[in-house]
Design an enzyme around this catalytic site. Sequence first.
Site, short mmCIF file in Angstrom:
data_model
loop_
_atom_site.label_atom_id
_atom_site.label_comp_id
_atom_site.label_asym_id
_atom_site.label_seq_id
_atom_site.Cartn_x
_atom_site.Cartn_y
_atom_site.Cartn_z
N ASP A 13 25.05 -116.85 -54.23
CA ASP A 13 25.72 -115.56 -54.08
C ASP A 13 26.75 -115.39 -53.37
O ASP A 13 27.45 -114.28 -52.88
CB ASP A 13 24.92 -114.39 -54.21
CG ASP A 13 23.74 -114.58 -55.30
OD1 ASP A 13 23.88 -115.09 -56.47
OD2 ASP A 13 22.48 -114.22 -54.81
N GLY A 15 30.04 -116.21 -53.63
CA GLY A 15 31.35 -116.03 -54.26
C GLY A 15 32.04 -117.21 -54.65
O GLY A 15 33.22 -117.48 -54.70
N LYS A 16 31.05 -118.23 -54.82
CA LYS A 16 31.53 -119.61 -55.17
C LYS A 16 32.12 -119.34 -56.65
O LYS A 16 33.27 -120.15 -56.72
CB LYS A 16 30.43 -120.56 -55.48
CG LYS A 16 29.83 -120.96 -54.23
CD LYS A 16 28.40 -121.87 -54.49
CE LYS A 16 27.40 -121.42 -55.21
NZ LYS A 16 26.84 -120.27 -54.67
N GLY A 40 24.50 -117.63 -61.35
CA GLY A 40 25.40 -116.56 -62.18
C GLY A 40 26.68 -116.40 -61.41
O GLY A 40 26.83 -116.11 -60.23
N HIS A 41 27.69 -116.68 -62.23
CA HIS A 41 29.08 -116.59 -61.54
C HIS A 41 29.80 -115.52 -62.28
O HIS A 41 29.83 -115.40 -63.32
CB HIS A 41 30.00 -117.70 -61.83
CG HIS A 41 29.60 -119.07 -61.06
ND1 HIS A 41 28.94 -119.04 -59.77
CD2 HIS A 41 29.86 -120.24 -60.85
CE1 HIS A 41 28.83 -120.07 -59.24
NE2 HIS A 41 29.43 -121.15 -60.07
N GLN A 224 23.77 -122.26 -56.54
CA GLN A 224 22.86 -121.75 -55.36
C GLN A 224 23.55 -121.98 -54.16
O GLN A 224 24.69 -121.81 -54.00
CB GLN A 224 21.46 -122.47 -55.40
CG GLN A 224 20.70 -122.05 -56.89
CD GLN A 224 21.09 -122.52 -58.02
OE1 GLN A 224 21.19 -123.65 -57.96
NE2 GLN A 224 21.42 -121.81 -58.89
N THR A 305 19.59 -111.77 -62.64
CA THR A 305 18.44 -110.86 -62.65
C THR A 305 18.68 -109.39 -62.52
O THR A 305 17.61 -108.70 -62.38
CB THR A 305 17.19 -111.39 -61.54
OG1 THR A 305 17.80 -111.14 -60.33
CG2 THR A 305 16.77 -112.89 -61.90
#
Length: 429
Positions: A13, A15-16, A40-41, A224, A305
Amino acid sequence: MPATILIGAQWGDEGKGRVADWLAADSDVVARYAGGDNAGHTVAVGDKVYKLHLIPSGILHSRVTCVLGNGMVVNPIHLMREICDLQAQGVPVTPQNLQISSRAHLITPGHIALDAASEAKRGAGKIGTTLRGIGPAYMDKTGRSGIRAGQMVDPEEFAEALQAHLEATNDKLHRDGFAPIVLEAAIAESVEAAAFLRPFIRDTSLTINEWLHTGARVLCEGAQGTFLDVDHGDYPFVTSSSPTAGGALTGLGMGPLSVDRVVGVAKAYSTRVGSGPMPTELDGELADRLRGTGKNFWDEFGTTTRRPRRCGWLDLVTLRYAAMVNGFTELVVTKLDILSGFETLQIATAYHIRGEVVETVPATATALESAKPIYEALPGWSEDLSRIRRWDDLPGAVRGYIDRVSALVGVPIRTISVGPEREQLVHRP
Ligand code: IMP
C-alpha cells in the site's frame, strides 16, 4: 533496453499503483511478477478512479502491453470480472494488450475456502490474510500439486484437474469440520472463466525476452511490499510470494542483467494491514490523523478488504533494509501531503531491543515485536502541498524531511507525490 523493477519498500500500500502509472507512460510492457488479487491498486485519472487487483495499471496506457507473469497466482473468475469491469469503463483489454503466463498458478474456490479455514484455525494468532486464497495456492505450487494457467487451454484436462483438486480440498475441509465446496457450481464458474481467458494465455517468458531483445522498455510491477516477502518479511506475518527484486527475475523468467533500475516506493509514514510487528505504530489521535476518515479513496483503508490500516511514523530501519535487499537505485516517497499540519515529525533511526541499540531488522517477528523505536525529530510544515508541482516550491521543511530520509537510507529521492491524481507528482530537477 534494460528493465525497471518497481517495489514496495514497506508493508504494501505504498502507492505503487500511481508510481507504476507514471513509469508506464515511458514503458512498452508492464509485467506483474508475484502475488495475486490480494493486491489493490487505485489509480485516479481525471474524474475516473480505477481499482485494479490483478491487471497492472499500465493497461490504462494505450500503447502498453500488460503481462501477468509465471510468479503470480491468478484467480480466473476474478480476472475475468476485472477484465469485464475495465471494458465496461471503456478501457480496451484484449489478447493484444494483456498476456497471462501459461506457467502462472491458478487460485480456485478451494484455495479461498482453505485460506478462511486456516485463518479460523489460527484464531488469535491469525495472519490477517486478505482471504483471497493466496497462501493455499502457493502451497499447492511448491507442493507440486497446483493447477497452471496453461491447463485452461485444454477444457477437458482443466475440468478434470479442477475436479480432483476440489475433491481433495473437500476432504481437507471435512477433516477440519468446515463446510465443503459445492463442486458443480465451482467447476461451472471456473470452466466459464477458463474459456474467456484462453486467448490471453501465452509463454510470457518467451515474449518478455523477445521484447527485451528488440529494445522494448519493460516495467516489472511489484505487488505487496518488502516486509510481506516470504523470505525478507516479518515471517510468518507475510504473504506467500517474493515481492522483492529477486522475485521479478524468477516471476517473469528473465536474467539479472536485463535490469538496470530498481525503484523503491515508500509512503512518507508507515502503514500495515493484517497482523504482525510494526515498531512505529501509533494509536489515538495521531493515528487517526494519518488514517483519514475512509471517505476518500486515498484514506488508509485497504483497497481489497476495506480494513482500516495501522498507521505510524516512518521507519528508517526497515527502509534501509529494504534498500539493501532490493538494491534500490532510487526511492519515490508518496503521500507527503498527508503530513501537512504536524508541528513535529518523528522518524525511527534505530531500535532498542532487549536493552541493546539495534540498527537493522531482526530476523524473528518476536524480536521485532519487542523493538522500541529510537526517534529523531524533524520540523513539520503546515502548508497544503497538493497544488505544488515544482521541487523549488516545496516548503524548506519538506525538502529537509526528504533529504534526511534519503541520507539515512542511502538512496536518492528524486520524485515525491503530493496527492492521488496522476499529475500530483513533483520531480527534483
Ligand atoms: P495474503 O497475501 O492474503 O496471504 O495476506 C498475508 C499478509 O499480507 C496479510 O497481512 C495481508 O494483510 C498482507 N497483504 C497482502 N496483500 C497486501 C497488499 O496488497 N497490501 C497490503 N497488505 C497486503
